[in-house]
Design a protein around this motif. Structure first.
Motif, PDB file in Angstrom:
ATOM      1  N   GLU A  93       0.812  -1.213   0.000  1.00  0.00           N
ATOM      2  CA  GLU A  93       0.000   0.000   0.000  1.00  0.00           C
ATOM      3  C   GLU A  93       0.853   1.274   0.000  1.00  0.00           C
ATOM      4  OE1 GLU A  93      -2.343  -0.326   3.478  1.00  0.00           O
ATOM      5  OE2 GLU A  93      -3.489  -2.064   2.781  1.00  0.00           O
ATOM      6  N   ARG A  94       2.132   1.167   0.344  1.00  0.00           N
ATOM      7  CA  ARG A  94       2.970   2.356   0.471  1.00  0.00           C
ATOM      8  C   ARG A  94       4.264   2.215  -0.330  1.00  0.00           C
ATOM      9  NH1 ARG A  94       1.794   2.688   6.959  1.00  0.00           N
ATOM     10  NH2 ARG A  94      -0.163   3.824   6.803  1.00  0.00           N
ATOM     11  N   PRO A  95       4.183   1.947  -1.616  1.00  0.00           N
ATOM     12  CA  PRO A  95       5.417   1.733  -2.396  1.00  0.00           C
ATOM     13  C   PRO A  95       6.277   2.986  -2.498  1.00  0.00           C
ATOM     14  CG  PRO A  95       3.500   1.864  -3.840  1.00  0.00           C
ATOM     15  CD  PRO A  95       2.980   1.815  -2.442  1.00  0.00           C
ATOM     16  N   ARG A  96       5.644   4.165  -2.695  1.00  0.00           N
ATOM     17  CA  ARG A  96       6.431   5.401  -2.856  1.00  0.00           C
ATOM     18  C   ARG A  96       7.073   5.817  -1.528  1.00  0.00           C
ATOM     19  NH1 ARG A  96       1.996   5.745  -6.102  1.00  0.00           N
ATOM     20  NH2 ARG A  96       2.308   6.360  -8.286  1.00  0.00           N
ATOM     21  N   SER A  97       6.313   5.747  -0.451  1.00  0.00           N
ATOM     22  CA  SER A  97       6.874   6.155   0.841  1.00  0.00           C
ATOM     23  C   SER A  97       7.952   5.172   1.306  1.00  0.00           C
ATOM     24  CB  SER A  97       5.778   6.300   1.893  1.00  0.00           C
ATOM     25  OG  SER A  97       4.984   5.144   1.974  1.00  0.00           O
ATOM     26  N   ALA A  98       7.778   3.885   1.034  1.00  0.00           N
ATOM     27  CA  ALA A  98       8.819   2.916   1.399  1.00  0.00           C
ATOM     28  C   ALA A  98      10.088   3.173   0.602  1.00  0.00           C
ATOM     29  CB  ALA A  98       8.312   1.488   1.160  1.00  0.00           C
ATOM     30  N   ARG A  99       9.932   3.487  -0.691  1.00  0.00           N
ATOM     31  CA  ARG A  99      11.094   3.793  -1.528  1.00  0.00           C
ATOM     32  C   ARG A  99      11.776   5.072  -1.051  1.00  0.00           C
ATOM     33  NH1 ARG A  99       8.691   3.317  -5.958  1.00  0.00           N
ATOM     34  NH2 ARG A  99       8.317   5.491  -6.543  1.00  0.00           N
ATOM     35  N   ALA A 100      10.986   6.083  -0.686  1.00  0.00           N
ATOM     36  CA  ALA A 100      11.545   7.334  -0.177  1.00  0.00           C
ATOM     37  C   ALA A 100      12.287   7.099   1.132  1.00  0.00           C
ATOM     38  CB  ALA A 100      10.433   8.360   0.027  1.00  0.00           C
TER      39      ALA A 100
END
Length: 345
Positions: free
Chosen positions: A288-295
């Motif tokens: 659910e949080r691919p962008r925040s995990a990558r950031a």
């Protein structure tokens, strides 16, 4: 987005802010950068402000990436933060400080000074554990205990410290033992007194800034002022006497400080390793949080300074419109968290 449909946004946000995807980069940045922040230091303001700019960028990137993950705009985010949920949201007060520190330089500086003192006390906690000394709270009162996840990380760090000491092939020499004992008995009292004082100053600064930012009538702001002042803005009572630094041999003072710095560095490394493990587990278990995990991963590997460019989040921090939107988001979130902490609108 209809007003009645936005209540889930704040709930999702609180879960995000309490989890490792936020904590790993933000807390690691604070801990790694706070060593240069010292009480009474007025010579490094330019360097402090540079670190504050980096911190703002990191907070903005993490909030932007979360909004992208859940598919909302800054305007929808602000609307969701302004809605009143039924019941009280449970989160640690330090979370509010982290968000508000991105908005206000003085609060940021106070937060960093306090964190520097806390880490020195945590390093002393590591030394105590080696000798089986009953741990004291490295923060002076119950209200300042660590959030649950950070307490868990600290527990793992202390456990590793004890295991390492028990399995070490060489026992510390007598000189090192004496040094550690002097740190425990004398430096701890000084650091605890400074930590109490800085906590009081930090919460006073938050109160002043929150009142100015809220733009509420004086009658509406009074309850918040009373709540904080009655619980936090009380000068600490004198501690049991310990030798002042100027009464101890200068060479001994330097020796203590160097050893404590080494223990502090070891502590930071162990805590970062534990946070990285939690971040990997959270990122692997959440689609659910691919962008925040990558950031978060990018910020953790880069120290936070270049998180925006490395994370895949929009590199728009420097544009005037983006700066305004970022500030709008941070202020909306800080106001909402403030209302949850002190019960003020």
């Amino acid at each position: 987005m209809a007003a009645e449909d936005t209540s889930w946004v704040f709930d999702s946000l609180v879960g995000f802010l309490q989890g490792p995807i936020w904590n790993a980069p933000v807390l690691t940045f604070i801990e790694q950068k706070c060593a240069i922040f010292d009480t009474g230091d007025t010579e490094h303001e330019e360097e402090y402000r540079k670190v504050h700019d980096e911190y703002k960028d990191l907070v903005d990137v993490m909030l932007q990436s979360h909004m992208e993950d859940i598919g909302i705009t800054p305007e929808q985010f602000e609307e969701a933060c302004g809605q009143r949920n039924i019941g009280k949201v449970n989160f640690h007060e330090s979370l509010f400080e982290q968000v508000w520190a991105a908005n206000d330089y003085e609060i940021f500086k106070r937060m960093m000074i306090q964190k520097n003192l806390e880490l020195q006390l945590q390093a002393l906690e590591m030394i105590q554990q080696k000798y089986g000394i009953t741990p004291q709270s490295y923060l002076p009162d119950d209200e300042t205990k660590l959030p649950a996840e950070e307490a868990q990380i600290m527990e793992e760090v202390l456990k590793k410290t004890v295991e390492e000491y028990k399995t070490a092939s060489a026992i510390a020499d007598e000189g090192t033992r004496e040094l550690e004992q002097s740190l425990i008995s004398e430096e701890r009292q000084r650091l605890e007194a400074e930590c109490r004082r800085e906590k009081s100053l930090l919460q006073s600064a938050i109160l002043q800034t929150a009142e100015a930012d809220a733009e509420l009538p004086e009658a509406d702001r009074a309850p918040a002022a009373e709540t904080i002042s009655n619980t936090a803005v009380v000068e600490p009572s004198p501690q049991p006497s310990a030798p002042a630094l100027d009464e101890v041999d200068a060479e001994e003072v330097a020796r203590r400080q160097q050893y404590l710095r080494a223990q502090r560095d070891k502590l930071l490394l162990l805590k970062k390793q534990e946070r990285e493990k939690k971040l990997r587990a959270a990122a692997a278990g959440s689609a659910e949080r691919p962008r925040s995990a990558r950031a978060a991963r990018a910020a953790l590997s880069s120290g936070g300074a270049s998180a925006g460019g490395a994370s895949g989040a929009p590199d728009t921090d420097k544009a005037g419109g983006a700066d305004s939107a970022n500030l709008q988001v941070r202020r909306a979130l800080a106001r909402r968290l403030k209302s949850e902490v002190v019960g003020a609108p």
